[in-house]
Design a protein around this motif. Structure first.
Motif, mmCIF file in Angstrom:
data_model
loop_
_atom_site.group_PDB
_atom_site.id
_atom_site.type_symbol
_atom_site.label_atom_id
_atom_site.label_comp_id
_atom_site.label_asym_id
_atom_site.label_seq_id
_atom_site.Cartn_x
_atom_site.Cartn_y
_atom_site.Cartn_z
ATOM 1 N N TYR A 83 -0.243 3.120 -3.135
ATOM 2 C CA TYR A 83 -0.899 2.216 -4.073
ATOM 3 C C TYR A 83 -2.342 1.971 -3.646
ATOM 4 O O TYR A 83 -2.609 1.719 -2.477
ATOM 5 N N TYR A 103 -6.002 -0.289 -4.947
ATOM 6 C CA TYR A 103 -6.361 -1.470 -5.724
ATOM 7 C C TYR A 103 -7.862 -1.576 -5.883
ATOM 8 O O TYR A 103 -8.614 -1.117 -5.028
ATOM 9 N N THR A 108 0.813 -1.216 0.000
ATOM 10 C CA THR A 108 0.000 0.000 0.000
ATOM 11 C C THR A 108 0.846 1.265 0.000
ATOM 12 O O THR A 108 0.385 2.310 -0.438
ATOM 13 N N PRO A 129 -2.004 -2.777 -8.948
ATOM 14 C CA PRO A 129 -2.441 -1.452 -8.470
ATOM 15 C C PRO A 129 -3.226 -0.687 -9.532
ATOM 16 O O PRO A 129 -2.824 -0.615 -10.681
#
Length: 185
Positions: free
Chosen positions: A21, A23, A5, A30
């Motif tokens: 990042y 998602y 992350t 990502p």
């Protein structure tokens, strides 16, 4: 679903950049990457739109990069897989279809990368190939490329990477990366 992350990089003890990042639910790739460049107070946002094929992995990705000054660039990456579903080639094109770069992976029969060939196109085309060596635990311990650069990799007892040494073509240590980890639940 454990995914990266954030990633912070420091140089000489000073913050260099931080990548954040995000998602889509249940995906490992990502969707958005925001990079903050601390020393220049600059930033960049990359948005990825994935199209999935037969291996439940992206077979093409449309990428839009927006820099803080508003400059926008777009590209398309096409992935090719072997019969085992392992990526063996990534081909990057600009949105008009002109090739930008190609990365080809040579894998052994167990799927371990033996070499990576990287070709860039355009005004200054370039080709390099990198060869990989592994330890008894299957971890990369060194790489050598066709421009005579070398990398050495060192690991912590838990298997995470601790250091990478980069040597220039004359065999002199040029940079060292030191990895420190923080884990959050």
């Amino acid at each position: 679903n454990n995914v990266l992350t954030s990633l912070s990089i420091s140089r000489n003890g000073e913050p260099f950049n931080t990548s954040l990042y995000t998602y889509q639910q249940g995906k490992k790739e990502p969707e958005t990457i925001k990079v903050l460049f601390h020393q220049t107070d600059d930033s960049m946002v990359t948005e990825n739109n994935y199209y999935y094929g037969k291996y439940d992995k992206p077979d093409s990705t449309f990428i839009t990069q927006t820099e803080r000054d508003g400059n926008v660039s777009t590209s398309k990456v096409i992935a090719r897989y072997n019969d085992a579903g392992e990526v063996v080639q990534l081909y990057t094109l600009d949105m008009s279809g002109e090739p930008l770069e190609m990365v080809t992976y040579e894998l052994d029969d167990k799927g371990k990368v033996q070499s990576v060939a990287h070709t860039t196109y355009g005004e200054k085309p370039k080709f390099t190939q990198t060869f990989f060596s592994y330890d008894q635990n299957g971890r990369v311990v060194s790489t050598n490329n066709t421009t005579n650069q070398k990398q050495e990799f060192f690991y912590l007892p838990n298997g995470l990477i601790s250091n990478i040494y980069n040597y220039n073509p004359e065999g002199k240590l040029e940079t060292e990366y030191i990895f420190e980890y923080s884990f959050f639940e």
